[in-house]
Design a protein around this motif. Sequence first.
Motif, mmCIF file in Angstrom:
data_model
loop_
_atom_site.group_PDB
_atom_site.id
_atom_site.type_symbol
_atom_site.label_atom_id
_atom_site.label_comp_id
_atom_site.label_asym_id
_atom_site.label_seq_id
_atom_site.Cartn_x
_atom_site.Cartn_y
_atom_site.Cartn_z
ATOM 1 N N GLY A 211 43.988 -31.056 -5.467
ATOM 2 C CA GLY A 211 44.815 -30.028 -4.832
ATOM 3 C C GLY A 211 44.746 -30.041 -3.315
ATOM 4 N N THR A 212 44.894 -31.239 -2.734
ATOM 5 C CA THR A 212 44.822 -31.378 -1.281
ATOM 6 C C THR A 212 45.939 -32.281 -0.775
ATOM 7 O OG1 THR A 212 42.402 -31.192 -1.378
ATOM 8 C CG2 THR A 212 43.335 -32.049 0.649
ATOM 9 N N TRP A 213 46.625 -31.830 0.260
ATOM 10 C CA TRP A 213 47.602 -32.676 0.944
ATOM 11 C C TRP A 213 46.872 -33.442 2.036
ATOM 12 C CZ3 TRP A 213 52.330 -33.094 -1.103
ATOM 13 C CH2 TRP A 213 52.805 -32.049 -1.920
ATOM 14 N N ILE A 214 46.999 -34.772 2.019
ATOM 15 C CA ILE A 214 46.268 -35.606 2.980
ATOM 16 C C ILE A 214 47.200 -36.622 3.641
ATOM 17 C CG2 ILE A 214 43.988 -35.371 1.919
ATOM 18 C CD1 ILE A 214 44.463 -37.960 0.420
ATOM 19 N N ARG A 215 46.766 -37.108 4.787
ATOM 20 C CA ARG A 215 47.524 -38.134 5.523
ATOM 21 C C ARG A 215 46.554 -39.194 6.016
ATOM 22 N NH1 ARG A 215 51.113 -35.229 9.238
ATOM 23 N NH2 ARG A 215 52.658 -35.499 7.601
ATOM 24 N N ASP A 216 46.980 -40.470 5.967
ATOM 25 C CA ASP A 216 46.105 -41.535 6.463
ATOM 26 C C ASP A 216 46.717 -42.323 7.621
ATOM 27 O OD1 ASP A 216 48.028 -42.980 5.126
ATOM 28 O OD2 ASP A 216 46.656 -43.992 3.748
ATOM 29 N N ASN A 217 47.971 -42.000 7.992
ATOM 30 C CA ASN A 217 48.581 -42.668 9.143
ATOM 31 C C ASN A 217 49.766 -41.854 9.650
ATOM 32 O OD1 ASN A 217 51.276 -43.723 8.020
ATOM 33 N ND2 ASN A 217 49.822 -44.552 6.530
ATOM 34 N N THR A 218 50.225 -42.218 10.824
ATOM 35 C CA THR A 218 51.446 -41.627 11.356
ATOM 36 C C THR A 218 52.099 -42.631 12.282
ATOM 37 O OG1 THR A 218 52.402 -39.618 12.332
ATOM 38 C CG2 THR A 218 50.462 -40.525 13.421
ATOM 39 N N GLN A 219 53.381 -42.426 12.551
ATOM 40 C CA GLN A 219 54.115 -43.375 13.382
ATOM 41 C C GLN A 219 55.203 -42.657 14.163
ATOM 42 O OE1 GLN A 219 55.445 -45.876 10.149
ATOM 43 N NE2 GLN A 219 57.439 -44.870 10.087
ATOM 44 N N GLY A 220 55.706 -43.309 15.183
ATOM 45 C CA GLY A 220 56.768 -42.715 15.986
ATOM 46 C C GLY A 220 57.203 -43.669 17.078
ATOM 47 N N ILE A 221 58.040 -43.166 17.970
ATOM 48 C CA ILE A 221 58.563 -43.966 19.072
ATOM 49 C C ILE A 221 58.211 -43.281 20.386
ATOM 50 C CG2 ILE A 221 60.700 -44.721 20.221
ATOM 51 C CD1 ILE A 221 61.856 -45.234 17.447
ATOM 52 N N GLY A 222 57.742 -44.062 21.349
ATOM 53 C CA GLY A 222 57.387 -43.544 22.666
ATOM 54 C C GLY A 222 57.613 -44.605 23.724
ATOM 55 N N THR A 223 56.947 -44.457 24.858
ATOM 56 C CA THR A 223 57.119 -45.403 25.963
ATOM 57 C C THR A 223 55.760 -45.836 26.498
ATOM 58 O OG1 THR A 223 59.244 -44.447 26.609
ATOM 59 C CG2 THR A 223 58.082 -45.719 28.274
ATOM 60 N N MET A 224 55.630 -47.152 26.724
ATOM 61 C CA MET A 224 54.428 -47.683 27.359
ATOM 62 C C MET A 224 54.535 -47.436 28.865
ATOM 63 S SD MET A 224 52.583 -51.377 26.849
ATOM 64 C CE MET A 224 54.102 -52.302 26.956
ATOM 65 N N THR A 225 53.480 -46.902 29.447
ATOM 66 C CA THR A 225 53.510 -46.502 30.855
ATOM 67 C C THR A 225 53.166 -47.647 31.793
ATOM 68 O OG1 THR A 225 52.837 -44.273 30.187
ATOM 69 C CG2 THR A 225 52.664 -44.805 32.516
ATOM 70 N N TYR A 226 52.060 -48.323 31.524
ATOM 71 C CA TYR A 226 51.617 -49.368 32.454
ATOM 72 C C TYR A 226 50.771 -50.400 31.730
ATOM 73 C CZ TYR A 226 47.115 -46.958 32.297
ATOM 74 O OH TYR A 226 45.948 -46.386 31.858
ATOM 75 N N VAL A 227 50.616 -51.542 32.400
ATOM 76 C CA VAL A 227 49.712 -52.599 31.940
ATOM 77 C C VAL A 227 48.773 -52.930 33.090
ATOM 78 C CG1 VAL A 227 49.531 -54.966 31.111
ATOM 79 C CG2 VAL A 227 51.434 -53.551 30.353
ATOM 80 N N LYS A 228 47.491 -52.983 32.780
ATOM 81 C CA LYS A 228 46.480 -53.358 33.771
ATOM 82 C C LYS A 228 45.642 -54.475 33.169
ATOM 83 C CE LYS A 228 42.628 -51.634 36.533
ATOM 84 N NZ LYS A 228 41.669 -50.533 36.758
#
Length: 413
Positions: A211-228
């Motif tokens: 009797g438990t609702w569970i989650r093991d991942n999530t996903q979406g769309i965003g923007t990468m800010t910088y690379v160093k």
Amino acid sequence: MSFFRRKNMKKYTYRKFLILLFMINLIAITAVYIKYCNARLPDTIHINKSETVSLCYDVPVSATIDHQTIRLNQPIVFKQCHMGQYEMKTNLFGAIPLKKIKVKVVDDQKITPSGEVIGVYVETDGLFVLDTDQFTGENSMEYAPSKNKLYRGDYIKKIDGKDIVSKKQFIEKINQGQGESVILTVQRKAKMMQIKIKPERSKTDHMYKIGTWIRDNTQGIGTMTYVKGTSFGGLGHGIYDMDTGTLLKIKGGLLLDPQIYSIKKGKSGTPGEIVGSIEYKEENILGSIKKNTEKGIYGTIPKKQQKAYKIGYRQDIKPGKAYILSNVSGTMKQYEIQINKIVPSDKDVLKSMEIEVTDKELLKLTNGIIQGMSGSPILQNGKLIGAVTHVFVNDPMKGYAILMETMLYEMEN
């Protein structure tokens, strides 16, 4: 005589009341002014060791740094300081202690702004509990085995002492026990605990459940800010669970090249969004996500040879014209924005700047800031100064931004 005595007593009492009222008002005004002065001062000042920096905070505050006393309502000039961290103790009118400001002298560094729209996939560090529920058992009775045992925001780390890899594995383990009680190792905030739960068989699908609702991942769309180098920062804010509003603890994740279908324009009361999907193919993998924090996501990515920019710190940012970098149109472009306000303190680092989209092309495409643009880098006067974080709910043309110095510090610490 008694009449005059009573009259004088009333005057005396009235004067005492006025004096008390004056003192209370004076204390209240002082407290408000102290709060105002604290808000006008930053918590941290970053300075490049090779630069001469002039600062002025326009409050009647004195400060002591490196055995020297200075006034903060007059320009302070730092000239090529030695590397390291200094502490600046501040006082109002030279008497009332205020905050201690960290002055960090850092190497002159350059990083590459990105602006690339990315797919984000992360796996939770354990099974994330969304909620508990009841179900009908095979005997037609109602069961809620997890009620008052598991709570929203818990992370299930183990079952009967064994690590859990996925939600699917957890369901299989529950059913292999044929209704025998299981011991779950659960993390609740910073505390680890063991909880015993007896699964029951469901009338609907004849499977054993707790009797438990569970989650093991999530996903979406965003923007990468910088690379160093081979590291990246993105989003400008953390990944939160959509149902509980909780910052997700992750064990890792992937940056992926998304398939973008359309742009849903923003309007007052309804944020717009970049509409797309993510395919988990080897050729779509751009990098690995290592950290999910309140101030963004961070990880590793193959080194990219693109134009690098100097970092602009809080004192370098000016109200007025700036640019965000984004490939939301399918092509990487700079779009003009207006910086309306720079917040002097670090009370809410995700809202360190108030910005407004003024670029006609971007307004025609999106109506302003939309979901998926979080993390878009902000450039001003040839320096990388921050990243978009939020949109105003009632005005998609306006939004907030985080300082680049905040994201870099978060990545490196």
